[in-house]
Each structure stands twice: as C-alpha cells, then as structure tokens.
Design a protein around this motif. Sequence first.
Motif: not given
Length: 76
Positions: A26-47
């Motif tokens: 998972l790649r999460v592009v933030l409203l603030s302009g940065g990006e975060l990468l997550f494995c499936a487990h942490h993507g679900r945990k922090f959804e």
Amino acid sequence: MTTVLTPASPLTAADRCDRCGAQAYLRVVLLSGGELLFCAHHGRKFEPELKKIAAEIQDETERLTAVPGTSSEEER
C-alpha cells in the motif's frame, strides 16, 4: 480499504513498509504531500487513521492472493 487508481508506478519488492520493513503493498499519499508505505497487515491496522489523512491510497494487496501463470487465456 478505499483504493484510488493512480498512474503511480507499481510497488516493487524494494518498497518496504515504513512500520516493520516488510514488503509494501500500500502506498498512501498524504494530504500534506508526503507518502507512506505499508505492508498489508499494517495497512489494515491503520486503515481508519490513514483514510483521514490520505489524498489517495494505492492498494496492491490483491497481489498477495494472485496465482502466477493463471489466466483465462492460458486455460484455452
């Protein structure tokens, strides 16, 4: 998880989860302009929290259950 189809490049084995270092799906592009990468487990945990701060989410977790070399074309 809400998915936005973007022209972003696909995630590769070199892309690692920012939380644990596992392969990112998972790649999460933030409203603030940065990006975060997550494995499936942490993507679900922090959804829930990610949805609040994400401009878009590129979700490639379906690759975890895909079977290589199978398609309707090959079955013919």
